[in-house]
Scaffold this active site. Structure first.
Site, PDB file in Angstrom:
ATOM      1  N   GLU A   1       9.551  15.526  16.068  1.00 36.71           N
ATOM      2  CA  GLU A   1      10.044  15.407  14.695  1.00 36.71           C
ATOM      3  C   GLU A   1       9.329  16.466  13.855  1.00 36.71           C
ATOM      4  OE1 GLU A   1       8.932  11.784  12.626  1.00 36.71           O
ATOM      5  OE2 GLU A   1      10.972  11.653  11.848  1.00 36.71           O
TER       6      GLU A   1
ATOM      7  N   GLU B   1       9.672   0.998  10.846  1.00 37.76           N
ATOM      8  CA  GLU B   1      10.723   2.007  10.713  1.00 37.76           C
ATOM      9  C   GLU B   1      10.026   3.346  10.907  1.00 37.76           C
ATOM     10  OE1 GLU B   1      12.635   4.841   9.535  1.00 37.76           O
ATOM     11  OE2 GLU B   1      12.772   4.008   7.498  1.00 37.76           O
TER      12      GLU B   1
ATOM     13  N   CYS C   1      13.297  10.669   8.053  1.00 39.12           N
ATOM     14  CA  CYS C   1      13.100  10.213   9.433  1.00 39.12           C
ATOM     15  C   CYS C   1      14.403  10.294  10.217  1.00 39.12           C
ATOM     16  CB  CYS C   1      12.534   8.806   9.443  1.00 39.12           C
ATOM     17  SG  CYS C   1      13.339   7.733   8.275  1.00 39.12           S
TER      18      CYS C   1
ATOM     19  N   LYS D   1       0.863  -1.192   0.000  1.00 37.11           N
ATOM     20  CA  LYS D   1       0.000   0.000   0.000  1.00 37.11           C
ATOM     21  C   LYS D   1       0.893   1.235   0.000  1.00 37.11           C
ATOM     22  CE  LYS D   1      -1.866   2.787   2.679  1.00 37.11           C
ATOM     23  NZ  LYS D   1      -1.701   4.157   2.141  1.00 37.11           N
TER      24      LYS D   1
END
Ligand code: ADP
Length: 536
Positions: A434, A303, A337, A227
Site C-alpha cells: 500500500e 478497518e 485505504c 483517540k
C-alpha cells in the site's frame, strides 16, 4: 451550501464555490477537467486560514483538561510543515481518566437510561450544529490535513452530517427478536449496548472516521473514549465540543489526543474498555488486536489497508475509464485505504488508456488546498512523504516505466507530483504494498480469468472497481472478486447506509450501514417458562 457562502469571512482570500446536491457521494468530484499544469509556484504562495484553533486539550468528562503529564505535542500544517498548535499529549493516565469517566457515564449516567428517542434527538441536534459550523470545520480539516477545501466542504462535511442523521434514525429502531424455541418457553433477545467503546482513528479522513465510529456507538447507547491520530487532533475536539452543546451528557464521549504506542496502546489494552474499533494500517491493526486479546479479550473491529484493483475491460469508453481510474487512485492525495492502486487495463485498450492517463495526471492541479480548483494538496507529513518517494524509487529500480511525475513539488511542505507507472508487474513492490500516495500503477491483462486471478492475488481485500458495459462481465466479477466492496462503473461511493470493510488482511467487521450496529451491541437471550414449572 453554507460553507461556500460564508467562506470568504474565514479565509483571507475570498473563494466562491457552487453548491453540490450530491455531496454525500465522494465520487461527485470526479469528472472535472481542469486544463492546467501543476507548477512548483502553486505550492509556495499559501493562503493563511483565518480560523481560530479553539480547542487543544483533552475532552474528558465534559471538560477540556490538560494532559496529566502537562506535556503537549505539535500539530502541523502539511502545506508548509509549520506548527499550528500545541496539543495535550495523552498517555496511560489520561486514558485511565477518560475510561473511568466513560465507565461512570455508562454505569450510572443518564445516557443508557434515557429513551432511545431522546438519544436520537441529541444526535440530530448535533448534526444541525455541525452543519452550522461546517465552514469552520472544513477549513480546520484542510489546515491540519492538507486535503482540498472544496472536498472537505462539499463532500466530507455533508457526508458527516448525513451519517449522524442516519444513525439518529437507527437509535430508536434497535430491538431484539422473539425466538421460536422448542419446549414451553417464551424466548426473547435483548440487544444491549456493549459498554465503553475504545476507538482509534487515522489521519486521512479525521472527521469522516469520527462519524463512522462515534455514530453507531452512540446510537446503540454506548459511551466512548476516542483517540485521534497524532497528525490530526484538531477537528475531533471541536465536534466533540459541539456534541456537548447539543445536550450529550458528560462522560459519554471523551476525546484524548496523543501518539499510538502510548495513548493508543493504553486504550487497546485497558481492562475496562469493553470493545475496540480501529482504523489504520494492517501492521498496527495486528498490534491492537494482540493488545486487546492479551488484556481482557475485548472484541475488535479493524478497518485496515488495501491494494484495490480497478479493472478496465476492452468494451469501456476509454475517456470515462481514464477519469474514473484517475479519481479512484488520486482522490485525497492517494491517501485512501481503498484507493484503486492497481489499474488493470485490457490489452486492446491499454495503449490509448495509458496515453490518456498520463495526460490526465499531468493536468491534475496540485497546489494550496485552500485555493479554488485545486485537486491535490500535500501528503500528511514528512514520514508519509518520504515513504511515498521511496516507493517511487522502488518502482523505477524494478523497471516499471515512469510515465510522469516521480518527484516532490516545490521546496516546502509535502507536495508530490502526480505519478504514473506503466509496465507494472504483479510481483513488483509497488504492485503489492500500500503506497498511500499519488502513484498510479498500470498493469496490462489479456482475459477475464487471468485478471480475476491476478486481482485477487494480494493479501488485502478491501475494495475493487470494475469498468465495463457488459452485464455478464460485471456479474461475474462482482462475485469473483474477494473484496468487501465492489464498485461497478463507479468508485468511492460512501453513502451512510453502505457497509464498508475488508476481506483477508484488510480487516475484521463492517462499518456504516446496519452492519455497523452489530459491533456495538451485545445479544442477551432471555428464557421464561410459559407456565410456572413444578420446581418453583
Ligand atoms: P499510519 O502508519 O498510517 O499513521 P497507523 O495505523 O500507525 O497508521 O495509525 C492509525 C492510528 O493508530 C493512529 O491513531 C495511531 O496513533 C494509532 N496507533 C499507532 N500505533 C499504535 C499502537 N501501537 N497502539 C495503538 N494505536 C496505535
Amino acid at each position: 451550501m453554507m460553507a461556500a457562502r460564508r467562506l470568504s469571512s474565514l479565509l483571507s482570500r475570498s473563494l466562491s464555490f457552487s453548491s453540490s446536491g450530491a455531496a454525500s457521494l465522494l465520487h461527485s468530484l470526479a469528472g472535472r477537467n481542469i486544463n492546467r499544469f501543476s507548477t512548483a509556484a502553486a505550492v509556495e504562495d499559501l493562503i493563511t486560514p483565518q480560523v481560530p484553533i479553539r480547542y487543544t486539550q483533552h475532552l474528558i468528562n465534559g471538560q477540556f483538561v490538560d494532559a496529566a503529564s502537562g506535556k503537549t505535542f505539535p500539530a502541523y500544517d502539511p502545506r508548509s510543515g509549520e506548527v499550528i498548535a500545541n496539543v495535550a499529549e495523552g498517555d496511560v493516565e489520561d486514558i485511565n481518566r477518560a475510561v473511568s469517566a466513560a465507565r461512570k457515564a455508562f454505569d450510572e449516567g443518564p445516557w443508557p437510561k434515557m429513551t432511545a428517542y431522546e438519544r436520537s434527538r441529541i444526535l440530530l441536534r448535533f448534526a444541525d450544529l455541525v452543519e452550522k459550523h461546517s465552514d469552520e470545520l472544513a477549513a480546520l480539516e484542510t489546515w491540519n490535513n492538507g486535503k482540498p477545501f472544496e472536498q472537505a466542504a462539499k463532500s466530507e462535511l455533508p457526508l458527516f452530517v448525513r451519517l449522524f442523521h442516519y444513525y439518529a434514525g437507527w437509535a430508536d429502531k434497535i430491538h431484539g427478536l422473539t425466538v421460536p424455541a422448542d419446549g414451553d418457553y417464551h424466548v426473547q433477545t435483548l440487544h444491549e449496548p456493549v459498554g465503553v467503546a475504545g476507538q482509534i482513528i487515522p489521519w486521512n479522513f479525521p472527521l469522516i472516521m469520527f462519524a463512522w465510529k462515534v455514530g453507531p456507538a452512540l446510537a446503540c447507547g454506548n459511551t466512548i473514549v476516542l483517540k485521534t491520530a497524532e497528525q490530526t487532533p484538531l477537528t475531533a475536539l471541536l465536534v466533540a465540543k459541539l456534541f456537548h452543546e447539543a445536550g450529550l451528557p458528560k462522560g459519554v464521549l471523551n476525546v484524548v489526543s496523543g501518539y499510538g504506542p502510548t495513548a493508543g496502546a493504553a486504550l487497546a489494552s485497558h481492562m475496562d474498555v469493553d470493545k475496540l474499533a480501529f482504523t489504520g494500517s494492517t501492521d498496527t491493526g495486528k498490534i491492537v488486536l494482540e493488545l486487546a486479546a492479551r488484556s481482557n479479550l475485548k472484541p475488535v473491529t479493524l478497518e485496515l489497508g488495501g491494494k484495490s484493483p480497478f479493472i478496465v475491460f476492452e468494451d469501456a469508453d476509454v475517456d470515462k475509464a481514464v477519469e474514473l481510474a484517475h479519481f479512484a487512485l488520486f482522490f485525497n492525495q492517494g491517501q485512501c485505504c481503498c484507493a484503486g492502486s492497481r489499474t488493470f487495463v485490457h490489452e486492446r485498450v491499454y495503449d490509448e488508456f495509458l496515453e490518456k492517463s498520463k495526460k490526465r495526471a499531468l493536468r491534475r492541479v496540485v497546489g494550496d488546498p485552500f485555493k479554488k480548483g485545486v485537486e491535490q494538496g500535500p501528503q500528511i507529513d514528512g514520514e508519509q512523504f518520504e515513504k511515498v518517494l521511496s516507493y517511487i524509487r522502488s518502482g523505477i529500480e524494478s523497471n516499471a516505466t515512469l510515465e510522469c511525475g516521480g518527484n516532490r513539488l516545490g521546496s516546502k511542505g509535502f507536495f508530490i507530483q502526480p505519478t504514473v507507472f506503466s509496465n507494472v508487474q504483479d510481483d513488483m513492490v509497488i504492485a503489492q504494498d500500500e503506497i498511500f500516495g499519488p502513484v498510479q500503477s498500470i498493469l496490462k491483462f489479456k482475459d477475464i480469468d487471468e485478471v480475476i486471478q491476478r486481482a485477487n492475488r494480494t493479501r488485502y481485500g478491501l475494495a475493487a472497481g470494475v469498468f465495463t458495459k457488459n452485464v455478464d462481465t460485471a456479474n461475474r466479477l462482482m462475485r469473483a472478486l474477494r473484496a468487501g466492496t465492489v464498485w461497478i462503473n463507479c468508485f468511492d461511493v460512501f453513502d451512510a447506509a453502505i457497509p464498508f470493510g475488508g476481506y483477508k488482511m484488510s480487516g475484521i467487521g463492517r462499518e456504516k450501514g446496519i452492519y455497523s450496529l452489530h459491533n456495538y451491541l451485545q445479544v442477551k437471550a432471555v428464557v421464561t417458562p410459559l407456565k410456572n414449572p413444578a420446581w418453583i
